[in-house]
Design an enzyme around this catalytic site. Structure first.
Site, PDB file in Angstrom:
ATOM      1  CG  ASP A  46     -13.277  41.381  24.841  1.00 14.29           C
ATOM      2  OD1 ASP A  46     -14.515  41.208  24.856  1.00 14.29           O
ATOM      3  OD2 ASP A  46     -12.621  41.660  25.853  1.00 14.29           O
ATOM      4  CG  ASP A  47     -18.434  39.191  22.510  1.00 13.74           C
ATOM      5  OD1 ASP A  47     -18.526  38.079  21.941  1.00 13.74           O
ATOM      6  OD2 ASP A  47     -19.395  39.754  23.058  1.00 13.74           O
ATOM      7  CG  ASP A  53     -18.317  39.755  29.699  1.00 15.52           C
ATOM      8  OD1 ASP A  53     -18.660  40.296  30.767  1.00 15.52           O
ATOM      9  OD2 ASP A  53     -18.068  40.404  28.666  1.00 15.52           O
ATOM     10  CD  GLU A  68     -20.016  39.760  39.830  1.00 13.91           C
ATOM     11  OE1 GLU A  68     -21.110  39.643  40.399  1.00 13.91           O
ATOM     12  OE2 GLU A  68     -19.222  40.693  40.090  1.00 13.91           O
ATOM     13  CD1 TRP A  69     -18.906  43.148  33.728  1.00 14.21           C
ATOM     14  CD2 TRP A  69     -21.078  42.793  34.092  1.00 14.21           C
ATOM     15  NE1 TRP A  69     -19.402  42.473  32.646  1.00 14.21           N
ATOM     16  CE2 TRP A  69     -20.740  42.245  32.837  1.00 14.21           C
ATOM     17  CE3 TRP A  69     -22.400  42.701  34.522  1.00 14.21           C
ATOM     18  CZ2 TRP A  69     -21.657  41.612  32.017  1.00 14.21           C
ATOM     19  CZ3 TRP A  69     -23.331  42.074  33.703  1.00 14.21           C
ATOM     20  CH2 TRP A  69     -22.961  41.539  32.474  1.00 14.21           C
ATOM     21  CG  ASP A 103     -17.863  47.195  29.866  1.00 11.31           C
ATOM     22  OD1 ASP A 103     -17.457  46.353  30.684  1.00 11.31           O
ATOM     23  OD2 ASP A 103     -18.455  46.894  28.816  1.00 11.31           O
TER      24      ASP A 103
END
Length: 450
Positions: free
Chosen positions: A128-129, A207, A240-241, A262
């Site tokens: 991930d990030d 994200d 895109e949440w 999240d």
């Protein structure tokens, strides 16, 4: 799903404005003259308009051009076999967040193999990030953070592939990632997609932080087409949440899309996210999945019963099953949940129809969905804080109450009944669930086997 306006479609529109005006002017003339002159002139005017639309000087507009392009990309994704069933794997974020390095990724890949999780379908190992340097190189390329990924992403991908697994990576449809510790890919989509392909990346989580305020459908579409152009099959996970209802449009561009914010390692987060994801079930199917975020199983914030409920509902909803704990140190109970083959088979069922909430009354819920071979999966979920009896009638889930049903308990790994009529009642612990696969049997068939 209707096609969306993109910068290309807007350019096409303005390019053809004179043609559009001429078309409508001609159409007005057609109806005016037919009104004045009668039916005999209609065929002549129709012929004139047909010649006009097919002439080299006046181009008629194909308003569905973008829809065709989107459809072509969707077919490209399916043709490469990506996410025909919900993706399964592991991600670094829930447990490690920014504290991830190449050793962690390699040893996690090893653990997926040694625990048998890889053999059950957990194939993607996703970084991930925070994996990249804060600045690009002199050519504008992303580069792995030297302090944590000194061998580079290409070498890491080679290692993961050598274990029979696939490597996933992270970027952002903005100027910076959500951690602000690495660049985003906004307006660099083609360059970054080429880089990912050259490295041997198999999965991209994309994200939505620090963007320019433009339409997310345009930003996510650009990366979608950049990945196609790069030529390597890369599973595209849109993060895109759920802000602009991606279930309605993201299936044209990617293989999965987040429907929620999240997840947190808590009962309240689990239940609210399950309810939100439930709204979008009709948009999911092979190659395109609603994603209520990663699994928290094993991270320690919930009880084992709550984790079993978490895993059961995610499996029924055909959510991506992406482990979020440290697999290397996972206990036996955690591994027992994550490796329940019967529950995984529900998630990976080829029919690919997301199970939905059928009934909810005072914290007692019925969730169900169809499976291949005319079977049904049913979850009796007790969201109360006390022991309760939960019942389901066959007619509630589309089964005949008079046909006997074979009932298989997926957590007990045993048959409850071989010919159950009318419905089912179970005693369910607080925050726990019972999960069954139901196989309807014709009455005369059941009698023959007794």
């Amino acid at each position: 799903m209707s096609p969306q306006l993109t910068p290309n479609s807007i350019n096409v529109l303005f390019t053809h404005l004179p043609h559009i005006f001429l078309f409508f002017l001609s159409t007005f003339a057609f109806f005016a003259l037919t009104k004045i002159m009668g039916f005999r002139v209609k065929s002549l005017l129709a012929a004139f308009l047909l010649i006009l639309c097919n002439s080299k000087e006046v181009a008629c507009i194909n308003v569905s051009a973008n829809a065709h392009a989107d459809h072509d990309y969707y077919q490209f994704l399916l043709a490469n076999g990506l996410a025909r069933t919900p993706p399964m794997g592991w991600s670094s974020w829930n447990h490690f967040q920014c504290y991830v390095d190449e050793t962690t990724v390699k040893t996690t890949a090893d653990a997926l193999v040694s625990t048998g999780l890889a053999a059950l379908g957990y194939k993607y190992v996703n970084i991930d990030d925070c994996w990249a340097e804060e600045n690009r190189d002199s050519n504008g390329n992303l580069r792995a953070r030297h302090s944590t990924f000194p061998s580079g992403i290409k070498a890491l991908a080679d290692y993961v592939h050598s274990r029979g697994l696939k490597l996933g990576i992270y970027s952002d449809a903005g100027y910076a990632s959500c951690s602000k510790k690495m660049p985003g890919s906004l307006w660099r989509e083609e360059q970054d997609a080429r880089t990912f392909a050259q490295w041997g990346v198999d999965y991209l989580k994309y994200d939505n932080c620090y963007h320019d305020g433009s339409n997310p459908q345009e930003r996510y579409a650009r990366m979608s087409f950049a990945l196609r152009k790069a030529g390597r099959p890369i599973l595209y996970s849109i993060c895109e949440w759920g802000e602009e209802y991606p279930a309605k449009w993201a299936g044209w561009y990617g293989n999965a899309w987040r429907t929620t914010g999240d997840i947190k390692d808590s009962w309240e987060s689990l239940t609210s996210i399950a309810d939100e994801n439930n709204k979008w079930g009709r948009y999911a199917g092979p190659g395109r999945w609603n994603d209520p975020d990663m699994l928290e199983v094993g991270n320690g914030g919930m009880s084992l019963e709550e984790y079993r409920s978490h895993f059961s509902i995610w499996a029924l909803m055909k959510a991506p099953l992406v482990i979020g704990c440290d697999v290397r140190s996972a206990g036996k109970e955690t591994l027992r949940i994550l490796s329940n083959k019967e529950v995984i088979e529900v998630n990976q069922d080829a029919l690919g129809i997301q199970g939905r909430k059928i009934r909810s009354l005072e914290g007692l819920e019925i969730w169900a969905g169809p499976l291949t071979r005319e079977r049904m999966v049913v979850v009796l979920w007790n969201r109360r804080g006390s022991l309760a009896h939960v019942s389901v009638k066959w007619k509630e889930i589309g089964l005949s109450p008079f046909n006997p049903v074979m009932v298989r308990d997926l957590w007990a790994h045993s048959f409850v009944s071989m010919q159950k009529l009318y419905g089912l009642t179970a005693e369910v612990a607080p925050h726990a669930c019972k999960m069954y696969v139901l196989t309807s049997r014709r009455r005369n068939e059941a009698k023959a086997k007794v």
